[in-house]
Scaffold this active site. Structure first.
Site, PDB file in Angstrom:
ATOM      1  N   ASP A   1       2.518  -6.457  -7.942  1.00  0.00           N
ATOM      2  CA  ASP A   1       1.638  -5.285  -7.910  1.00  0.00           C
ATOM      3  C   ASP A   1       2.413  -3.986  -8.065  1.00  0.00           C
ATOM      4  OD1 ASP A   1      -0.540  -6.917  -7.605  1.00  0.00           O
ATOM      5  OD2 ASP A   1      -1.337  -5.851  -5.860  1.00  0.00           O
TER       6      ASP A   1
ATOM      7  N   ASN B   1      -3.746  -7.533 -11.791  1.00  0.00           N
ATOM      8  CA  ASN B   1      -4.824  -7.548 -10.802  1.00  0.00           C
ATOM      9  C   ASN B   1      -4.486  -6.636  -9.636  1.00  0.00           C
ATOM     10  OD1 ASN B   1      -7.304  -8.280  -9.798  1.00  0.00           O
ATOM     11  ND2 ASN B   1      -6.668 -10.289  -9.055  1.00  0.00           N
TER      12      ASN B   1
ATOM     13  N   LYS C   1     -12.458  -8.735  -3.860  1.00  0.00           N
ATOM     14  CA  LYS C   1     -10.992  -8.729  -3.868  1.00  0.00           C
ATOM     15  C   LYS C   1     -10.473  -9.619  -5.002  1.00  0.00           C
ATOM     16  CE  LYS C   1     -10.262  -6.136  -0.144  1.00  0.00           C
ATOM     17  NZ  LYS C   1      -9.415  -4.922  -0.129  1.00  0.00           N
ATOM     18  N   GLU C   2      -9.272 -10.152  -4.844  1.00  0.00           N
ATOM     19  CA  GLU C   2      -8.674 -10.971  -5.897  1.00  0.00           C
ATOM     20  C   GLU C   2      -9.538 -12.162  -6.276  1.00  0.00           C
ATOM     21  OE1 GLU C   2      -5.186  -8.637  -4.331  1.00  0.00           O
ATOM     22  OE2 GLU C   2      -7.132  -9.316  -3.642  1.00  0.00           O
TER      23      GLU C   2
ATOM     24  N   SER D   1     -15.194  -0.059  -1.490  1.00  0.00           N
ATOM     25  CA  SER D   1     -13.731  -0.114  -1.408  1.00  0.00           C
ATOM     26  C   SER D   1     -13.196   1.244  -0.990  1.00  0.00           C
ATOM     27  CB  SER D   1     -13.129  -0.511  -2.761  1.00  0.00           C
ATOM     28  OG  SER D   1     -11.711  -0.408  -2.729  1.00  0.00           O
ATOM     29  N   SER D   2     -12.329   1.249   0.015  1.00  0.00           N
ATOM     30  CA  SER D   2     -11.694   2.502   0.427  1.00  0.00           C
ATOM     31  C   SER D   2     -10.738   3.017  -0.641  1.00  0.00           C
ATOM     32  CB  SER D   2     -10.938   2.298   1.743  1.00  0.00           C
ATOM     33  OG  SER D   2      -9.821   1.432   1.558  1.00  0.00           O
ATOM     34  N   GLN D   3     -10.358   2.164  -1.586  1.00  0.00           N
ATOM     35  CA  GLN D   3      -9.454   2.608  -2.655  1.00  0.00           C
ATOM     36  C   GLN D   3     -10.091   3.681  -3.525  1.00  0.00           C
ATOM     37  OE1 GLN D   3      -8.025  -0.771  -4.850  1.00  0.00           O
ATOM     38  NE2 GLN D   3      -6.858  -1.593  -3.131  1.00  0.00           N
TER      39      GLN D   3
ATOM     40  N   ARG E   1     -13.873  -6.692 -10.893  1.00  0.00           N
ATOM     41  CA  ARG E   1     -13.806  -5.911  -9.653  1.00  0.00           C
ATOM     42  C   ARG E   1     -14.384  -4.514  -9.905  1.00  0.00           C
ATOM     43  NH1 ARG E   1      -7.866  -6.719  -7.138  1.00  0.00           N
ATOM     44  NH2 ARG E   1      -8.872  -5.640  -5.393  1.00  0.00           N
TER      45      ARG E   1
ATOM     46  N   SER F   1       0.823  -1.209   0.000  1.00  0.00           N
ATOM     47  CA  SER F   1       0.000   0.000   0.000  1.00  0.00           C
ATOM     48  C   SER F   1       0.855   1.257   0.000  1.00  0.00           C
ATOM     49  CB  SER F   1      -0.926  -0.001   1.219  1.00  0.00           C
ATOM     50  OG  SER F   1      -1.826  -1.085   1.173  1.00  0.00           O
TER      51      SER F   1
ATOM     52  N   ASP G   1      -7.615  -7.195   5.136  1.00  0.00           N
ATOM     53  CA  ASP G   1      -6.624  -8.123   4.592  1.00  0.00           C
ATOM     54  C   ASP G   1      -6.075  -9.049   5.673  1.00  0.00           C
ATOM     55  OD1 ASP G   1      -6.921  -7.174   2.032  1.00  0.00           O
ATOM     56  OD2 ASP G   1      -5.268  -5.758   2.184  1.00  0.00           O
TER      57      ASP G   1
ATOM     58  N   LYS H   1       2.533 -11.693  -6.157  1.00  0.00           N
ATOM     59  CA  LYS H   1       1.762 -10.452  -6.208  1.00  0.00           C
ATOM     60  C   LYS H   1       2.255  -9.456  -5.169  1.00  0.00           C
ATOM     61  CE  LYS H   1      -3.017  -8.790  -5.721  1.00  0.00           C
ATOM     62  NZ  LYS H   1      -3.054  -7.890  -6.884  1.00  0.00           N
TER      63      LYS H   1
ATOM     64  N   HIS I   1      -3.025 -14.370  -3.616  1.00  0.00           N
ATOM     65  CA  HIS I   1      -1.821 -14.481  -2.788  1.00  0.00           C
ATOM     66  C   HIS I   1      -2.133 -14.700  -1.317  1.00  0.00           C
ATOM     67  CE1 HIS I   1      -1.967  -9.944  -1.749  1.00  0.00           C
ATOM     68  NE2 HIS I   1      -3.057 -10.230  -2.445  1.00  0.00           N
ATOM     69  N   ARG I   2      -3.169 -14.043  -0.795  1.00  0.00           N
ATOM     70  CA  ARG I   2      -3.449 -14.167   0.642  1.00  0.00           C
ATOM     71  C   ARG I   2      -4.039 -15.533   0.996  1.00  0.00           C
ATOM     72  NH1 ARG I   2      -1.612  -9.718   2.486  1.00  0.00           N
ATOM     73  NH2 ARG I   2      -1.941  -7.743   1.375  1.00  0.00           N
TER      74      ARG I   2
END
Length: 443
Positions: A57, A101, A357-358, A181-183, A131, A31, A330, A428, A402-403
């Site tokens: 990323d 992604n 998410k992903e 999404s906060s993004q 997404r 981030s 996350d 990622k 990835h997570r």
């Protein structure tokens, strides 16, 4: 630990483990890395970045900025770069950008390029095209941006054309939903100085609904401040970027270790005895995911921390509980694995954002936890995990997420063999994850 079919990395076998102990140096925060790369590109002057994450990323952001005419030079030493800032100007006025992604690249670059006065196409992998981005696009259109959906309305890929941003008709306020999404909020915040610098008016973002993942917006505001733009906020309901705001290089900035990645190793310490210490992030971190350690302490783990480290070890027996995960979506995935080792059920709430998410992480987590023997109840924004008396060996599907790969690797601490499918998906955000994990797991 056995990596099978190394050419395609089809799966990774993790042997049963009895405990975890050791020290792990964390890679840089994803981030912070992508935010600082973009802000440095928009700032006046050169910025030296240290500790930048070396992962897919961030590479997508790096490649995109270079395609847009931003000079980024690697210096000696891992994660050291100098970014030649362009003072709010994007030099290349026409480009096609493939961003994989990487949500932390797609959303802010969409906002910035919509205000940059050029022609751009933004696309990604198939999952990125599922997404949502419609709420961000709607807000940008209110500001005068010209954005067209190339396939499905509300989703990438996008076509961006020169709009009428900064003109006399531009409003002083724009509204964006906060509960998807906060993004979207972070992307608007980082882009608005491109509009306010053109005129004498401040711009305000109003949040519709509840703003989720507030700590990630806090990271954005903090980093904007480092680059000379002070954001005024009113109780997470509105954010004001002042008139004439312009980014200026702070000269140098060091990227913290990734607090989301820290969660896997701290959980290993709590589950596997410990102590396990992570370095690169500490008690004064600007990342909200350091609160994961506080949740572990509430469940029964023993936590210690310093300015640049956090350590976890087993304390009293871990207890299941209900946890509001809205601030740490996350790291909350790791809590679902910790729940396998707790007494009684654990309920994670405030995780509706997992759906976009992903992968659909609520569905994916429920399916894979079931393989390990857990009973799972899944809802729109919650997950309840009832731990089994004993874990079952399992092959874990990772859904190109990835997570999923990283958090489920901790199940080996239950004394069972775990096979992780497609382990390369960790590239990622943490290419060296399994190597780092192998240094703390003890058979």
């Amino acid at each position: 630990m056995n990596l099978a079919n190394a050419d395609s990395a089809a799966f990774l076998d993790l042997a049963p483990c009895s405990r975890a102990e050791g020290v792990v140096a964390l890679p840089g925060s994803k981030s912070i890395s992508n935010r600082t790369l973009l802000l440095a590109a928009l700032a006046a002057g050169d910025t030296t970045l240290e500790g930048l994450l070396d992962a897919d990323d961030v590479e997508r952001m790096h490649e995109a900025l270079k395609a847009l005419g931003i000079s980024i030079e690697r210096l000696g030493g891992a994660g050291r770069f100098v970014v030649r800032g362009q003072g709010g100007v994007i030099p290349v006025k026409a480009a096609r950008l493939f961003l994989g992604n990487a949500g932390t690249a797609v959303r802010p670059l969409t906002a910035v390029l919509a205000l940059a006065g050029g022609r751009y196409e933004i696309s990604g992998v198939a999952r990125m095209h599922e997404r949502p981005i419609g709420d961000l696009v709607d807000a940008l259109r209110v500001l005068g941006a010209e954005i067209r959906y190339l396939r499905s309305a509300g989703y990438p890929p996008l076509d961006i054309e020169p709009g009428n941003v900064g003109g006399a008709g531009m409003p002083d306020r724009v509204t964006v939903r906060g509960d998807v999404s906060s993004q979207f909020t972070s992307a608007l915040l980082m882009a608005l100085p491109l509009a306010t610098a053109k005129g004498a008016r401040a711009l305000t973002i109003d949040i519709a609904g509840e703003l989720i993942s507030k700590p990630y917006v806090a990271i954005t505001i903090h980093l904007m401040g480092r680059f000379g733009v002070t954001v005024e906020q009113e109780d997470w309901r509105s954010f004001r970027v002042p008139a004439g705001a312009r980014y200026a290089s702070p000269g140098a900035l060091r990227v913290e270790g990734d607090a989301s990645s820290a969660s896997y190793f701290l959980a290993a310490g709590a589950i596997g005895g410990g102590p396990v210490r992570v370095t690169g992030v500490g008690r004064h971190s600007i990342q909200g995911d350091v609160a994961f350690a506080d949740v572990l302490a509430r469940m029964g783990a023993t936590i210690h921390s310093g300015d640049d480290w956090i350590e976890a070890r087993a304390g009293r027996a871990l207890n299941g509980m209900t946890i509001d995960c809205t601030p740490i979506p996350d790291a909350a995935m790791t809590l679902a694995i910790v729940a396998l080792f707790a007494r009684g059920p654990t309920t994670l709430t405030g995780i509706a954002s997992w759906r976009v998410k992903e992968t659909d992480r609520i569905a994916a987590m429920a399916a894979e936890l079931h393989k390990l023997g857990a009973t799972v109840e899944a809802g729109h924004d919650h997950l309840t995990v009832h731990p089994p008396e004993r874990l079952s060996p399992a092959t874990i599907a990772t859904y190109d997420d990835h997570r999923m790969a990283m958090c489920f690797s901790l199940a080996a601490l239950g004394g069972v063999a775990v096979r992780i499918a497609d382990p390369d998906c960790v590239r990622k955000t943490f290419p060296g994850f399994f190597e780092a994990l192998s240094t703390v797991l003890i058979r």
